[in-house]
Write an enzyme that holds these catalytic residues in place. Structure first.
Site, short mmCIF file in Angstrom:
data_model
loop_
_atom_site.label_atom_id
_atom_site.label_comp_id
_atom_site.label_asym_id
_atom_site.label_seq_id
_atom_site.Cartn_x
_atom_site.Cartn_y
_atom_site.Cartn_z
N SER A 342 0.83 -1.20 0.00
CA SER A 342 0.00 0.00 0.00
C SER A 342 0.87 1.26 0.00
O SER A 342 1.65 1.47 -0.93
CB SER A 342 -0.96 -0.05 1.20
OG SER A 342 -1.95 0.93 1.10
N ASP A 399 -8.58 -5.14 -6.35
CA ASP A 399 -8.07 -4.11 -5.45
C ASP A 399 -8.13 -2.73 -6.12
O ASP A 399 -7.34 -2.46 -7.03
CB ASP A 399 -6.64 -4.45 -5.03
CG ASP A 399 -6.10 -3.53 -3.96
OD1 ASP A 399 -6.84 -2.63 -3.51
OD2 ASP A 399 -4.92 -3.70 -3.57
N HIS A 465 -7.59 -5.69 -0.48
CA HIS A 465 -6.36 -4.92 -0.31
C HIS A 465 -5.50 -5.45 0.84
O HIS A 465 -4.37 -5.02 1.01
CB HIS A 465 -6.70 -3.45 -0.06
CG HIS A 465 -5.51 -2.54 -0.02
ND1 HIS A 465 -4.67 -2.37 -1.10
CD2 HIS A 465 -5.00 -1.75 0.97
CE1 HIS A 465 -3.71 -1.52 -0.79
NE2 HIS A 465 -3.88 -1.13 0.46
#
Length: 535
Positions: A342, A399, A465
């Site tokens: 991320s 995602d 995610h």
């Protein structure tokens, strides 16, 4: 000592000898060649009786399966019974089919019935036992696995050695998350001390803690309202670490001494605020007059370049530490691997880009990222390529974070339009003028939540995610046109603990039952552990 003969009455001695003689002529049931004809009929009756007992046991086992979470494997029992009793092997299979496992789990179609072997495997996946697969020697091919050829021929189908390495780097990022959440608060009055990180691989040693600082702040009244959540509003936070491989056998296996930089994802309020500052800005030190000027997201650049009150900037600390390690291990074969998830995946690109020019003879630099957003424009992507930084982006098809910031465009379509030449000029002009003209970097390994037999196909954004979900999907990925790997061994416990609502009901119900069994034995299903086992 009393003799056996003295214990037998004289008037019964002849009867005892007769029985003894009769026993000898029957022979051993384990040696058919010595059986008497009259004993053969008795043995057939015994076989029929044993078969009825076996049926009764299997019937009881079926009832037990409806109550317990994970049954024992009845297949070996059936095989053993059929072999010892002289029954055909197909008869044993018929008894197993009588279990009617499709009725026990109505969620499954009849054609997808779980065999007892699969049930045993499910028990292992839902257990707390760690099962590691052996690591192959990379040897002379380590540069190929490190991306010297952009992982050509290794991704689809996914090479087994590369799968193991990718999951291992993901576990380094998990250690960064655990290290932060174990002690998220930082003192505002003094410099932080070196913190302990529980690495998943004991071959590595942490050499430096890394901190990221936001250039913006929140009003002081926020801390007064919620003093217990002060770590959520602090400007500087521990974001990762540098580690180096120190184990000689592991160095020999990998073909070089590896230096890892692991970076976690967004955790504090100010980090979330920086993520929202999605306008492209010029990179520090770049000349803005040339065409294709490299630009990156404002918030990412801020977290990377801003120093804290008592800590240096992420850029300064990571460059100084890598320069020190290069000097310390001069003469050895080295590699630098930057990994993140991320926000950490975005910062990993900035780190790798700067490390590629931080010293005269920099070792090969590669990035392995999970769920990374776009970071910069096409000029930045071109600069990464020119600096010979190899980037492997692991992307979940569901995602949405991997499609921001910038416009929701298809990377594949954009590439085709540029290569066609018809719209290349227009797209290149937009890259230089639009403040949201982002572009991805590197080679993509695409996985899909819908390929997992354990996750719901409509899993929510958080699950798609989630880092553990990513590692679960990579561990089971064979190829884009193949189903989930049947011999994947990674434990489901952490996935159930963090994304239980997105796991199919079949496995959550079985895990709940298993959890009760573990608690009765003093265990705990929700134990915080990685339980890695990729192969």
């Amino acid at each position: 000592m009393m003799q056996i003969g003295s214990t037998i009455p004289a008037h019964n001695l002849s009867s005892f000898q007769a029985r003894r003689a009769n026993f000898k002529c029957n022979g051993s049931p384990l040696n058919p060649s010595t059986r008497a004809p009259q004993a053969h009929a008795q043995n057939i009756k015994a076989v029929q009786s044993t078969t009825e007992v076996t049926k009764k046991h299997l019937s009881n086992l079926e009832k037990l399966l409806q109550k317990e979470s994970i049954p024992p494997d009845p297949e070996p029992v059936a095989k053993e019974s059929s072999q010892q009793n002289g029954l055909p092997e197909s008869k044993g299979r018929g008894l197993l089919e009588g279990l009617n496992l499709a009725r026990i789990w109505p969620e499954m179609k009849a054609a997808e019935d779980m065999s007892p072997k699969h049930l045993n495997r499910l028990q292992r996946l839902l257990s707390m036992s760690q099962e590691y697969s052996p690591r192959s020697t990379l040897g002379s091919r380590w540069r190929e696995y490190h991306g010297c050829n952009d992982w050509a021929g290794l991704l689809d189908p996914l090479d087994e050695n590369l799968r193991r390495e990718v999951v291992r780097y993901g576990e380094f990022v998990q250690a960064a998350y655990h290290g932060f959440h174990s002690n998220p608060a930082m003192s505002a009055d003094e410099a932080p001390s070196q913190r302990h990180v529980a690495l998943p691989d004991r071959s590595y040693r942490v050499t430096q803690s890394l901190y990221a600082t936001s250039s913006i702040g929140l009003p002081k009244w926020v801390d007064d309202v919620a003093p217990d959540l002060g770590w959520m509003t602090q400007r500087s936070s521990w974001i990762g670490y540098v580690a180096v491989c120190d184990d000689r056998r592991e160095i020999q296996r990998m073909g070089r001494r590896d230096i890892v930089i692991a970076l976690r994802g967004t955790a504090t309020c100010l980090e979330w605020a920086e993520n929202m500052r999605d306008v492209l800005v010029q990179m520090p030190g770049e000349n803005g007059s040339k065409d294709g000027q490299p630009k990156v997201e404002c918030g990412f650049s801020s977290l990377y370049q801003t120093p804290g009150a008592h800590v240096p900037s992420l850029a300064q600390s990571v460059v100084e530490e890598i320069q020190r390690l290069i000097e310390q291990y001069r003469g050895e074969t080295l590699s630098i691997t930057v990994t993140g998830h991320s926000l950490g995946a975005a910062l990993a690109l900035l780190v790798a880009n700067e490390l590629s020019t931080c010293a005269p003879n920099v070792p090969p630099v590669a990035v392995v990222s999970f769920g990374g957003p776009r970071v910069g424009n096409r000029g930045f992507a071109d600069q990464i390529t020119e600096n010979n930084v190899k980037v492997l982006r692991v992307v979940n098809n569901q995602d949405v974070i991997t499609r921001v910031p910038g416009m929701f465009v298809s990377e594949t379509l954009d590439k085709k339009l540029r290569e066609s030449g018809a719209a290349a000029g227009v797209l290149n002009a937009l890259d230089g003028s639009m403040p949201w003209a982002y572009s991805h970097v590197g080679t993509e390994l695409r996985v899909d939540t819908k390929m997992s037999p354990y996750l719901k196909p409509n899993a929510d954004v958080a699950c798609c995610h989630d880092l553990e979900a990513y590692l679960h999907l990579v561990d089971g990925f064979l190829a884009s046109n193949c189903p989930f790997r049947s011999n994947a061994k990674r434990s489901l416990v952490k996935l159930l603990n963090e994304q239980g609502s997105n796991v199919k009901r079949l496995y959550t119900s079985k895990a709940s039952s298993l959890g009760r069994l573990n608690l009765e034995r003093g265990g705990n299903l929700h134990m915080s552990s990685c339980l890695p086992s990729p192969s």
